[in-house]
Structures are given as structure tokens and as C-alpha cells.
Enzyme design. Structure first.
Site, short mmCIF file in Angstrom:
data_model
loop_
_atom_site.label_atom_id
_atom_site.label_comp_id
_atom_site.label_asym_id
_atom_site.label_seq_id
_atom_site.Cartn_x
_atom_site.Cartn_y
_atom_site.Cartn_z
N SER A 153 30.74 25.88 17.96
CA SER A 153 30.93 26.23 19.38
C SER A 153 29.60 26.39 20.10
CB SER A 153 31.82 27.46 19.55
OG SER A 153 31.31 28.59 18.90
N GLU A 168 25.74 19.87 8.91
CA GLU A 168 25.68 20.38 10.29
C GLU A 168 24.33 20.13 10.94
OE1 GLU A 168 26.34 24.62 10.73
OE2 GLU A 168 26.35 24.49 12.90
N LYS A 182 29.68 18.51 10.93
CA LYS A 182 29.82 19.61 11.90
C LYS A 182 28.79 19.44 13.00
CE LYS A 182 29.84 24.68 12.19
NZ LYS A 182 30.29 25.90 11.53
N THR A 185 21.83 38.05 11.87
CA THR A 185 22.62 37.53 12.99
C THR A 185 23.81 38.43 13.29
OG1 THR A 185 21.93 35.27 12.57
CG2 THR A 185 23.95 35.54 13.82
N LYS A 196 28.10 24.76 3.49
CA LYS A 196 27.54 24.37 4.79
C LYS A 196 26.02 24.48 4.78
CE LYS A 196 26.59 26.94 8.61
NZ LYS A 196 26.82 27.94 9.68
N ASP A 203 29.87 33.22 8.46
CA ASP A 203 28.72 33.19 7.54
C ASP A 203 27.44 33.68 8.19
OD1 ASP A 203 28.71 31.00 9.28
OD2 ASP A 203 27.56 29.76 7.90
P1 13P Z 1 29.12 28.85 16.47
O1 13P Z 1 30.51 28.30 16.62
O2 13P Z 1 29.00 30.28 16.93
O3 13P Z 1 28.07 27.96 17.02
O4 13P Z 1 28.86 28.95 14.92
C1 13P Z 1 29.21 27.91 14.09
C2 13P Z 1 28.26 27.86 12.97
O5 13P Z 1 28.63 28.01 11.83
C3 13P Z 1 26.84 27.58 13.26
O6 13P Z 1 26.15 27.31 12.09
#
Ligand code: 13P
Length: 357
Positions: A261, A177, A219, A29, A136, A24
Site C-alpha cells: 500500500s 518486492e 509485490k 517500525t 519476503k 512484519d
Molecule cells: P505497506 O502496505 O504499509 O506499504 O506495507 C507493505 C509491506 O510489507 C512493505 O514492505
């Protein structure tokens, strides 16, 4: 009915051996990702790259759902098939990022607040019609001198809870998240303190806004030392500290925790997840919702060249499988051997670059 469906979707997203692909990235980005491999950031390249990921043979053995960006949920492939249909044919659940990014928090230098609540109810209605069954929203918490402030954590937690309530109202499972960034030279202990405080406040707000815990996923970041800290913790210490914080702060009613990650090397992200699952059983499923740690290898294999398609898909399947094994603590280093992906550490580290939105 919608409630039952949401609980089923939340559970399906964290089904055994499976996790989520975060694809996403906003247009800005993904430009940074493409720049690393000298690929122009055109709509066609973004579509072709993502279609490559989504059509990877056997990927649904290890991936349950994919988080899409607004552009992608509306895109069709060259033959005119919507990418959402392609996901469904593959047995993957379509999801959507609905926040509008983290912006400076007025009055609090160095801190951010995530925008996107205005008009969100109408956007959710449209996204449901377009096929999204989960969503999300990412909040960003920064560790630094005198930060984070309680004001910043509370403002972000409130927005997260308002978002999650609207998502459930639309019949869409929210992925909440709150990301404590790895940026900085702080210790693992400091990250643990900030992460626990943040998650506790987030759940307090979720409760106040009547968000149903059984119908959502969390998350979070893993608990690590800052990426510029000279004292990097071992895999085992990261796993123990993360589990400790989560046990203190995440209700057992939440079906799953899907880690971001956050800029970790892809193999390390797999090792951490594996080590945490080895410490189980846990009250929740412990899974992944990686962006960079799943895409770094396929991006470098693809390089924008259609003839690298199969190799890139193999690289993606391989990382997904390794993380799938980590879901049950059965990942081992030998799995990397001969995959062509063992050199993750030698690759130009996209993972250490601009953070994923
Ligand atoms: P990363 O695993 O690259 O941190 O991305 C996960 C994500 O969706 C961040 O919002």
C-alpha cells in the site's frame, strides 16, 4: 515435491477473494505505529496486538497468509501457544520477512541497497522448521533529482534474485518486492517509467539466477504520482497506468501480483485494487499484501486497550473484506457505510508516516 508444494502455496496465497497481511514491521517500525496511538513498544504489546489480528474471527475468508517478523515467528501467546500455531489453526499460511533492511548504497547519495544475504541459507532452514512457507525481501528505489541510477536498480535486482533463489532452494515461496517509493513530487508518468524499468531488470535477474516464476509472487508498488505532487491522478488513471506497466514487464507464468500500500490512505488502496481488477481479465491474480492499509483502522480502534479487542478485530475484518471484494472488482463505497471505518481520511494518517519495512 517441494516444487509442487511451492506452486500450490503461491496459488493459495492469491486464492479468489484473498490477500496477504503484512505484519512484519521491524521493532523500530512498529514503534512508530505505536507512538501514533501512545502505546509503549514492549514485546508484550507487540505480541498482544499481533495475536489480536491473527485471532480475528472469520479472517481466513479474506486473508490467505501473514508475513511475520523474526521476533513474531518465535513468539508464544500468554497460554504458551506459538503464534505460528495460531495462524495455522486459523487457516492462515505463515510467512517471514528475511531481509535486514535498506541501507545507504555506497557511492550513491540518496539511494539504498537491501542487506541480508549473508547466512541466509541457514536462516531459511530454520524458518522452514519454524513453519514459514513463504518469505519476503523488500528493495527500495527512490525517485529524485538524477535518481534512481541504473547501478542502484541493478544492485537491488541482483540481491532480490539471489534471495529468491535461496528461498526456493529451501522450499519457501519468495515474494519479490521492489518498491518504488511514493516519496517526492514526481509525476505519475515518471513513476511509470521507473517502475517499468525496475520490474524489467528484476525479472532479467530472476531469470539469470534460475528462479522459477511459477513458484514466486511479485509485490510491486502501484503507479501513482509522488505523494507531494500537486497533481494527484484519479483512481482510474492509477489503475490504467499500473496495469500497463505490469503487462509490459511481468511474465504471465507468475501466479500473482500482490501490491503493497506504500503510504496510501486505506480506502484509496482498496479503490485502486478494485479498479485494476475491473480492467481484467489479467494473466496473473491481482491481490494485496498490505501493511498500513490493513492495520491503520484496527490500530486506531485498539489503542492498546484490551477492552477494544473486538472492535479492533471488526475493523481489521472490515478492511480485509473490502479488499477481498476488490479482488473481483466488486468493492463499492457503500461497503464502508455504517462500518465505523468510513472516517479513514479523518484518522491521524499513520499511512502518510514512516515507510513500512
Ligand atoms: P505497506 O502496505 O504499509 O506499504 O506495507 C507493505 C509491506 O510489507 C512493505 O514492505
Amino acid at each position: 515435491m517441494a516444487a509442487q508444494e511451492m506452486e500450490m502455496i503461491a496459488r493459495a496465497l492469491v486464492a479468489p477473494n484473498k490477500g496477504i497481511l503484512a505484519a512484519d514491521e521491524s521493532t523500530g517500525t512498529i514503534e512508530k505505529r505505536f507512538k501514533n496511538i501512545n502505546v509503549p513498544n514492549t514485546e508484550e504489546n507487540r505480541r498482544d496486538y499481533r495475536e489480536l489480528l491473527f485471532t480475528t474471527p472469520d479472517i481466513s475468508k479474506f486473508i490467505s497468509g501473514v508475513i511475520l517478523y523474526d521476533e513474531t515467528i518465535r513468539q508464544k501467546n500468554k497460554e504458551g501457544t506459538p503464534l505460528v500455531e495460531i495462524l495455522k489453526q486459523q487457516g492462515l499460511i505463515p510467512g517471514i520477512k528475511v531481509d535486514k533492511g535498506a541501507k545507504p548504497l555506497a557511492g550513491f547519495p540518496g539511494e539504498k541497497i537491501t542487506e541480508g544475504l549473508d547466512g541466509l541459507r541457514a536462516r531459511f532452514e530454520e524458518y522452514y522448521k519454524l513453519g514459514a512457507r513463504f518469505s519476503k525481501w523488500r528493495a527500495v528505489i527512490t525517485i529524485g533529482n538524477g535518481i534512481p541510477t541504473l547501478a542502484c536498480i541493478k544492485a537491488n535486482a541482483h540481491a532480490l534474485a539471489c534471495y529468491a533463489a535461496l528461498s526456493q532452494e529451501a522450499g519457501i515461496v519468495p515474494i519479490v518486492e521492489p518498491e518504488v517509493l511514493m516519496d517526492g513530487s514526481h509525476t505519475l508518468q515518471r513513476c511509470a517509467e521507473v517502475t517499468e524499468l525496475t520490474i524489467r531488470i528484476v525479472f532479467e535477474e530472476l531469470f539469470m539466477q534460475r528462479v522459477v516464476f511459477e513458484q514466486m509472487l511479485l509485490k510491486p508498488n502501484m503507479v501513482t504520482a509522488g505523494k507531494d505532487s500537486p497533481e494527484q491522478a484519479s483512481v482510474s488513471d492509477v489503475a490504467k497506468a499500473t496495469i500497463r506497466v505490469l503487462r509490459h514487464s511481468v511474465p504471465a507464468a507468475v501466479p500473482g501480483i500482490v501490491f503493497l500500500s506504500g503510504g496510501q490512505n486505506d480506502i484509496l488502496a482498496t479503490e485502486h485494487l478494485n479498479a485494476m481488477n475491473q480492467l481484467g481479465p489479467h494473466p496473473w491474480q491481482l491481490s494485496f499484501s498490505y501493511g498500513r492499509a490493513l492495520q491503520d483502522a484496527p490500530l486506531h480502534a485498539w489503542l492498546g486497550n484490551p477492552s477494544n479487542r473486538a472492535t479492533a478485530q471488526q475493523a481489521f475484518l472490515h478492511r480485509a473484506e473490502c479488499n477481498g471484494m476488490a479482488r473481483s472488482g466488486k468493492y463499492s463505497e457503500q461497503l464502508e457505510a455504517g462500518s465505523g471505518n468510513g472516517q479513514a481520511t479523518a484518522r491521524k494518517p499513520i499511512v502518510a508516516s514512516a515507510s513500512q519495512d
